[in-house]
Design a protein around this motif. Structure first.
Motif, short mmCIF file in Angstrom:
data_model
loop_
_atom_site.label_atom_id
_atom_site.label_comp_id
_atom_site.label_asym_id
_atom_site.label_seq_id
_atom_site.Cartn_x
_atom_site.Cartn_y
_atom_site.Cartn_z
N GLY A 27 0.95 8.44 -2.07
CA GLY A 27 0.75 9.75 -2.70
C GLY A 27 -0.54 10.39 -2.24
O GLY A 27 -0.61 11.60 -1.99
N ASN A 28 -1.60 9.60 -2.10
CA ASN A 28 -2.88 10.15 -1.64
C ASN A 28 -2.81 10.55 -0.18
O ASN A 28 -3.41 11.54 0.22
CB ASN A 28 -4.01 9.14 -1.85
CG ASN A 28 -4.47 9.09 -3.30
OD1 ASN A 28 -4.15 9.98 -4.08
ND2 ASN A 28 -5.21 8.05 -3.64
N LEU A 29 -2.10 9.77 0.62
CA LEU A 29 -2.01 10.11 2.04
C LEU A 29 -1.23 11.40 2.25
O LEU A 29 -1.58 12.25 3.04
CB LEU A 29 -1.35 8.98 2.83
CG LEU A 29 -2.19 7.74 3.08
CD1 LEU A 29 -1.36 6.68 3.76
CD2 LEU A 29 -3.40 8.07 3.92
N VAL A 30 -0.13 11.54 1.53
CA VAL A 30 0.70 12.72 1.71
C VAL A 30 0.05 13.94 1.07
O VAL A 30 -0.04 15.01 1.66
CB VAL A 30 2.12 12.48 1.12
CG1 VAL A 30 2.92 13.76 1.12
CG2 VAL A 30 2.82 11.41 1.90
N GLY A 31 -0.44 13.79 -0.13
CA GLY A 31 -1.00 14.95 -0.84
C GLY A 31 -2.46 15.21 -0.52
O GLY A 31 -3.00 16.24 -0.91
N GLY A 32 -3.13 14.31 0.19
CA GLY A 32 -4.57 14.45 0.40
C GLY A 32 -4.95 15.25 1.63
O GLY A 32 -6.12 15.49 1.86
N ARG A 92 -7.60 4.14 2.19
CA ARG A 92 -7.34 2.69 2.31
C ARG A 92 -8.45 1.89 1.63
O ARG A 92 -8.19 0.88 0.97
CB ARG A 92 -7.24 2.28 3.77
CG ARG A 92 -5.87 2.48 4.33
CD ARG A 92 -5.71 1.83 5.69
NE ARG A 92 -5.25 2.87 6.59
CZ ARG A 92 -5.74 3.13 7.79
NH1 ARG A 92 -6.69 2.39 8.28
NH2 ARG A 92 -5.27 4.11 8.51
N MET A 93 -9.68 2.32 1.79
CA MET A 93 -10.79 1.61 1.16
C MET A 93 -10.69 1.70 -0.36
O MET A 93 -10.89 0.72 -1.08
CB MET A 93 -12.14 2.18 1.64
CG MET A 93 -12.37 1.97 3.13
SD MET A 93 -12.14 0.28 3.67
CE MET A 93 -13.66 -0.42 3.18
N LYS A 94 -10.35 2.88 -0.88
CA LYS A 94 -10.16 3.03 -2.32
C LYS A 94 -9.01 2.16 -2.81
O LYS A 94 -9.09 1.53 -3.87
CB LYS A 94 -9.85 4.50 -2.67
CG LYS A 94 -11.02 5.43 -2.54
CD LYS A 94 -10.57 6.85 -2.88
CE LYS A 94 -11.66 7.85 -2.61
NZ LYS A 94 -11.20 9.23 -2.89
N PHE A 95 -8.00 2.15 -2.02
CA PHE A 95 -6.81 1.36 -2.36
C PHE A 95 -7.16 -0.13 -2.47
O PHE A 95 -6.77 -0.80 -3.41
CB PHE A 95 -5.72 1.59 -1.31
CG PHE A 95 -4.60 0.62 -1.38
CD1 PHE A 95 -3.69 0.67 -2.43
CD2 PHE A 95 -4.42 -0.36 -0.41
CE1 PHE A 95 -2.64 -0.22 -2.50
CE2 PHE A 95 -3.39 -1.25 -0.49
CZ PHE A 95 -2.49 -1.18 -1.53
N ARG A 96 -7.91 -0.65 -1.51
CA ARG A 96 -8.30 -2.06 -1.53
C ARG A 96 -9.13 -2.38 -2.76
O ARG A 96 -8.95 -3.42 -3.39
CB ARG A 96 -9.06 -2.43 -0.25
CG ARG A 96 -8.16 -2.50 0.96
CD ARG A 96 -8.90 -2.92 2.19
NE ARG A 96 -8.00 -2.87 3.34
CZ ARG A 96 -8.41 -2.71 4.58
NH1 ARG A 96 -9.71 -2.60 4.84
NH2 ARG A 96 -7.54 -2.67 5.56
N LYS A 97 -10.07 -1.49 -3.10
CA LYS A 97 -10.88 -1.71 -4.29
C LYS A 97 -10.03 -1.71 -5.55
O LYS A 97 -10.16 -2.59 -6.41
CB LYS A 97 -11.96 -0.63 -4.40
CG LYS A 97 -13.05 -0.73 -3.38
CD LYS A 97 -14.05 0.41 -3.52
CE LYS A 97 -15.09 0.41 -2.42
NZ LYS A 97 -16.00 1.54 -2.52
#
Length: 172
Positions: free
Chosen positions: A127-132, A147-152
């Motif tokens: 969702g973040n990749l498409v909408g960001g 990706r970094m936010k996702f890992r955290k």
């Protein structure tokens, strides 16, 4: 001299029919006779074997007894002593099997929980990749940050899941 050309036998057809009928009867009676002889031979052989079977059985029994009498002393049957041990062993196996089933069910619950967390994280990241994207062309930078936010967030969610799991184990 007799000329065979002028000699004609009348009523030739009934004679050939009689000969054919006699031939069929001969073949059938010979088959019945041969089967009767075969049955007689087999029954006499069976009678001879039946007469000798008692003698053969006694001979085989005597050789077996002779062999065991020379080999070793008579052994005591251990089955009455082994039977309780067998029952105990089966119970232990059943208990282990039930424990393994419980562990497997817990593992499947944990696996389902982990899959759910991964699916939520993937959905969030997608969702973040498409909408960001702003249309600036900085997609690679945004995807790296995402990706970094996702890992955290994934590590935080996994820690929460482990805490919930440890609490559920202590409650049991």
């Amino acid at each position: 001299m007799i000329l065979f050309q002028n000699l004609k036998i009348e009523k030739e057809q009934p004679t050939t029919d009689f000969i054919n009928i006699m031939m069929i009867l001969y073949v059938l009676l010979s088959c019945v006779l041969l089967l009767n002889m075969l049955i007689g031979i087999l029954s006499s052989t069976f009678d001879m074997v039946k007469q000798n079977c008692d003698i053969e059985w006694k001979y085989a029994r005597s050789t077996l007894l002779k062999e065991y009498s020379r080999a070793q002393p008579f052994l005591f049957p251990f089955f009455p002593f082994l039977f309780p041990f067998i029952i105990w062993f089966r119970r232990k196996l059943h208990q282990e099997h039930s424990k393994n089933r419980q562990k497997d069910s817990n593992l499947t619950e944990e696996n389902e929980r982990d899959k759910l967390i991964e699916a939520v994280c993937d959905r969030f990241m997608f969702g973040n990749l498409v909408g960001g994207s702003d249309g600036d062309g900085d997609m690679e930078d945004q995807s790296f940050e995402t990706r970094m936010k996702f890992r955290k967030q994934k590590s935080v969610l996994l820690q929460i899941a482990q805490k919930v799991k440890s609490k559920s184990k202590t409650q049991k």
